[in-house]
Design a protein around this motif. Structure first.
Motif, short mmCIF file in Angstrom:
data_model
loop_
_atom_site.label_atom_id
_atom_site.label_comp_id
_atom_site.label_asym_id
_atom_site.label_seq_id
_atom_site.Cartn_x
_atom_site.Cartn_y
_atom_site.Cartn_z
N ALA A 149 2.85 -9.76 2.92
CA ALA A 149 3.18 -8.57 3.71
C ALA A 149 3.66 -7.44 2.81
CB ALA A 149 4.25 -8.90 4.75
N THR A 150 4.55 -7.75 1.88
CA THR A 150 5.08 -6.74 0.96
C THR A 150 3.97 -6.21 0.07
OG1 THR A 150 7.23 -7.81 1.00
CG2 THR A 150 6.81 -6.28 -0.80
N SER A 151 3.17 -7.08 -0.49
CA SER A 151 2.07 -6.65 -1.36
C SER A 151 1.08 -5.78 -0.62
CB SER A 151 1.36 -7.87 -1.95
OG SER A 151 2.23 -8.64 -2.71
N ALA A 152 0.72 -6.18 0.59
CA ALA A 152 -0.25 -5.41 1.37
C ALA A 152 0.29 -4.02 1.71
CB ALA A 152 -0.60 -6.16 2.65
N VAL A 153 1.55 -3.95 2.09
CA VAL A 153 2.14 -2.65 2.42
C VAL A 153 2.20 -1.76 1.19
CG1 VAL A 153 4.29 -1.52 3.13
CG2 VAL A 153 3.41 -3.46 4.43
N LEU A 154 2.57 -2.31 0.04
CA LEU A 154 2.65 -1.49 -1.16
C LEU A 154 1.27 -1.01 -1.62
CD1 LEU A 154 5.46 -3.30 -3.17
CD2 LEU A 154 5.60 -1.20 -1.82
N VAL A 155 0.25 -1.86 -1.52
CA VAL A 155 -1.11 -1.44 -1.87
C VAL A 155 -1.59 -0.38 -0.88
CG1 VAL A 155 -3.53 -2.21 -1.93
CG2 VAL A 155 -1.75 -3.53 -3.09
N TYR A 156 -1.34 -0.61 0.39
CA TYR A 156 -1.73 0.36 1.43
C TYR A 156 -1.08 1.72 1.18
CZ TYR A 156 -0.89 2.80 5.81
OH TYR A 156 -0.75 3.77 6.76
N ARG A 157 0.21 1.74 0.89
CA ARG A 157 0.90 3.02 0.65
C ARG A 157 0.45 3.66 -0.66
NH1 ARG A 157 3.03 6.30 4.23
NH2 ARG A 157 4.96 6.71 3.15
N LEU A 158 0.15 2.84 -1.66
CA LEU A 158 -0.36 3.39 -2.91
C LEU A 158 -1.66 4.13 -2.67
CD1 LEU A 158 -0.25 3.51 -6.08
CD2 LEU A 158 -1.69 1.48 -6.02
N LEU A 159 -2.55 3.54 -1.90
CA LEU A 159 -3.85 4.15 -1.64
C LEU A 159 -3.78 5.33 -0.68
CD1 LEU A 159 -6.03 0.93 -1.36
CD2 LEU A 159 -5.89 2.52 -3.28
N THR A 160 -2.93 5.27 0.33
CA THR A 160 -2.93 6.31 1.36
C THR A 160 -1.88 7.39 1.14
OG1 THR A 160 -1.43 5.04 2.78
CG2 THR A 160 -3.81 4.74 3.11
N PHE A 161 -0.87 7.15 0.32
CA PHE A 161 0.19 8.14 0.14
C PHE A 161 0.26 8.63 -1.30
CE2 PHE A 161 4.63 9.49 -0.39
CZ PHE A 161 4.75 10.37 0.66
N TRP A 162 0.42 7.71 -2.24
CA TRP A 162 0.67 8.10 -3.63
C TRP A 162 -0.59 8.54 -4.37
CZ3 TRP A 162 5.24 9.51 -4.71
CH2 TRP A 162 6.31 8.94 -4.06
#
Length: 127
Positions: free
Chosen positions: A95-108
């Motif tokens: 869950a943590t890994s998926a959220v961090l990858v998702y935010r990296l791609l969509t926000f950062w």
């Protein structure tokens, strides 16, 4: 002087169903793309959750993040997503890994891409 009411708006939209469809697609398009991105990140990193539950987790976390006084729900959205996904049975690691990858791609990732685009339009003299 007449006032414009909800029923007037309803009748105007009902006379133009194409405009209604465009409005619905515009309103739901970005959240749907965000949910798909989160679901794909979760699936790629070992989480197994139905799409509807990922969507519910996203919407609940987005609601929580909108209450936080930070741009883009930074920090609050991540915490809400991780909490919602783990509450739905996804192990904390995926869950943590998926959220961090998702935010990296969509926000950062938007930050350096925006910088490159700004440099391009400056070199062309558009700005």
């Amino acid at each position: 002087m007449s006032s414009f009411s909800f029923t007037d708006a309803f009748w105007m939209v009902s006379l133009r169903p194409a405009k209604l469809a465009i409005g619905v697609v515009r309103a739901l398009g970005l959240p749907l793309v965000q949910i798909v991105g989160l679901a794909l990140s979760l699936h790629a990193l070992g989480g197994d959750l139905p799409f509807v539950q990922v969507g519910a987790a996203y919407m609940a976390a987005r609601l929580l993040a909108n209450a936080a006084p930070v741009p883009g729900g930074l920090g609050a959205l991540e915490a809400g997503l991780i909490a919602a996904l783990t509450a739905l049975g996804v192990p904390a690691g995926p869950a943590t890994s998926a959220v961090l990858v998702y935010r990296l791609l969509t926000f950062w990732l938007n930050v350096p891409l925006g910088g490159l685009a700004l440099g391009f339009v400056r070199r062309r003299g558009y700005v």
